[in-house]
Write a protein that holds these residues in place. Sequence first.
Motif, mmCIF file in Angstrom:
data_model
loop_
_atom_site.group_PDB
_atom_site.id
_atom_site.type_symbol
_atom_site.label_atom_id
_atom_site.label_comp_id
_atom_site.label_asym_id
_atom_site.label_seq_id
_atom_site.Cartn_x
_atom_site.Cartn_y
_atom_site.Cartn_z
ATOM 1 N N CYS A 68 40.317 5.387 47.512
ATOM 2 C CA CYS A 68 41.640 5.670 48.075
ATOM 3 C C CYS A 68 41.528 6.368 49.422
ATOM 4 C CB CYS A 68 42.463 6.525 47.111
ATOM 5 S SG CYS A 68 44.168 6.677 47.673
ATOM 6 N N TYR A 70 43.892 8.082 50.768
ATOM 7 C CA TYR A 70 44.590 9.364 50.746
ATOM 8 C C TYR A 70 43.794 10.406 49.958
ATOM 9 C CZ TYR A 70 48.721 6.800 52.421
ATOM 10 O OH TYR A 70 49.593 6.038 53.150
ATOM 11 N N ARG A 71 44.227 11.645 50.094
ATOM 12 C CA ARG A 71 43.546 12.752 49.403
ATOM 13 C C ARG A 71 44.572 13.699 48.813
ATOM 14 N NH1 ARG A 71 38.198 13.594 50.746
ATOM 15 N NH2 ARG A 71 37.424 11.925 52.075
ATOM 16 N N CYS A 72 45.397 13.181 47.928
ATOM 17 C CA CYS A 72 46.418 14.043 47.312
ATOM 18 C C CYS A 72 45.698 15.169 46.563
ATOM 19 C CB CYS A 72 47.283 13.246 46.363
ATOM 20 S SG CYS A 72 48.020 11.805 47.155
ATOM 21 N N PHE A 74 46.352 16.959 44.122
ATOM 22 C CA PHE A 74 46.457 17.032 42.654
ATOM 23 C C PHE A 74 45.669 15.924 41.961
ATOM 24 C CE2 PHE A 74 49.996 14.599 44.393
ATOM 25 C CZ PHE A 74 49.777 13.383 43.785
ATOM 26 N N CYS A 75 44.974 15.086 42.729
ATOM 27 C CA CYS A 75 44.418 13.853 42.159
ATOM 28 C C CYS A 75 42.936 13.995 41.859
ATOM 29 C CB CYS A 75 44.649 12.704 43.131
ATOM 30 S SG CYS A 75 44.006 11.134 42.537
ATOM 31 N N PHE A 77 41.425 11.332 40.339
ATOM 32 C CA PHE A 77 41.082 9.932 40.096
ATOM 33 C C PHE A 77 40.403 9.289 41.316
ATOM 34 C CE2 PHE A 77 42.923 5.601 40.762
ATOM 35 C CZ PHE A 77 42.218 4.924 39.788
ATOM 36 N N ARG A 78 40.874 9.636 42.513
ATOM 37 C CA ARG A 78 40.436 8.955 43.717
ATOM 38 C C ARG A 78 38.939 9.160 43.984
ATOM 39 N NH1 ARG A 78 38.641 11.266 47.916
ATOM 40 N NH2 ARG A 78 39.075 9.492 49.270
ATOM 41 N N GLY A 113 46.548 1.811 41.308
ATOM 42 C CA GLY A 113 45.207 2.292 41.638
ATOM 43 C C GLY A 113 45.188 3.025 42.955
ATOM 44 N N GLY A 114 44.010 3.090 43.554
ATOM 45 C CA GLY A 114 43.877 3.736 44.855
ATOM 46 C C GLY A 114 44.258 2.768 45.970
ATOM 47 N N LYS A 194 51.146 10.446 52.165
ATOM 48 C CA LYS A 194 51.782 9.251 51.614
ATOM 49 C C LYS A 194 53.282 9.214 51.877
ATOM 50 C CE LYS A 194 51.555 10.315 46.659
ATOM 51 N NZ LYS A 194 50.596 10.127 45.568
HETATM 52 FE FE1 SF4 Z 1 47.030 10.063 45.988
HETATM 53 FE FE2 SF4 Z 1 47.182 7.923 44.352
HETATM 54 FE FE3 SF4 Z 1 45.231 8.095 46.191
HETATM 55 FE FE4 SF4 Z 1 45.205 9.733 44.064
HETATM 56 S S1 SF4 Z 1 44.956 7.519 44.026
HETATM 57 S S2 SF4 Z 1 44.787 10.300 46.226
HETATM 58 S S3 SF4 Z 1 47.445 10.075 43.737
HETATM 59 S S4 SF4 Z 1 47.449 7.971 46.597
#
Ligand code: SF4
Length: 374
Positions: A68, A70-72, A74-75, A77-78, A113-114, A194
């Motif tokens: 992914c 992005y780097r949210c 709270f995540c 998963f990425r 998903g990412g 995002k």
């Molecule tokens: Fe954000 Fe979704 Fe990427 Fe996780 S997978 S960093 S929640 S955009």
Amino acid sequence: MLSTQSRLADISAQVEAGQRVSYDDGVFLAEQADPLVLGRLANIVRERKNGNLAFYNTNIHLNPTNVCVYRCVFCAFRSDLKAERGYTFTDDQIRARVGEAKAAGATEIHVVGGLHHQKPFDWYVNIVRVIHEAYPELHIKAWTAVEINWFSYLTKKPTKWVLEQLIEAGLGSMPGGGAEIFHPDIRDKICEHKADGTGWLDIHREAHKLGLRTNATMLYGHIEEPWHRVDHLCRLRELQDETHGFQTFIPLAFHPENTGLDHIQKPSGLTDLSVIALSRIMLDNFDHIKAYWIMLGEKTAQVALGFGADDLDGTVIHELIYHDAGAKTPEGMTVPQLHHLITEAGRVPVERDTLYRRVHREGATWRSGEPIRA
Ligand code: SF4
Ligand code: V47
């Protein structure tokens, strides 16, 4: 100035009479009402809308990549592209997973998903097409508004065009992810890159206009205050008044493990139940509130059926987003296990398809029937 007790009595009378609760009264409930009081009010709304029924769905979650851009914060998963834990499924892997789900009787594939920065839009469209062509009877609920926004950025085309391509490939509806907390004070701190709150809502408006049904979520229990939750719910309620395109609202409890917010304690059972109840009270124009058992745990999800929730989601296999963030629930639950949870809570289990039609089933063979009315 009304005393706390008389203000609560006024709000209770409004809920009992089926009247809308204002933003200010919502903040009062969120900040001051006892969870059991919230639960009693939410149960009135729940039973008015859905009687004694409790829905579930036989589905799988498919997360085709965790890479992914992005780097949210709270995540958990990425992954970065070159990190060891980064993965990306091939078409064959996708077909195999969906084939297993089909053999197990799934009616829905939930795909999210990412945002893989090396994959073009066609890669994402192709995932929908591959599933649809192999198993046209399965409903594909795929890509959040954040992903649609990313595809629009990648292709330099409007989101309406993006949605039309996906519908043409077999998209059936959209999940509610990526909503997090709409208010910019919070959103800019937890996922600044995002789509913003307005962007998320605009994409759902667009999808509703194209005839897609969608869901909505809210990620709670991190750095937001109770009034941010009420603000979030009111923004959703406003769009629903306009389009009536949302089916279900799903409050998502924050799981801190392996995230940039791992110093925060995960929300307690009472917070979970209060947020579900508050959502049921405020979202008077949403038909369903989902207690997503995989994130809440089976026990809280079961109790939530008396606090406003009428849906437990489904037999969710291969879920990674919460398990990477420390969820201790199993990755799937069987239908007899779900039935047991629901009947023990005094509710009547009903299997639904994605569009809330009754599923008539014999083993792994099923057909969608009539829309369900309580
Ligand atoms: Fe954000 Fe979704 Fe990427 Fe996780 S997978 S960093 S929640 S955009
Ligand atoms: O948008 C990410 C959330 C969402 C964490 O539409 C986290 O039926 C808690 O939206 N702790 C994706 N939550 C999942 C989702 C969903 C789930 C079930 C049903 C439906 C539906 C939608 O998960 C993300 C984000 O809000 N999330 N990381 C975390 N650490």
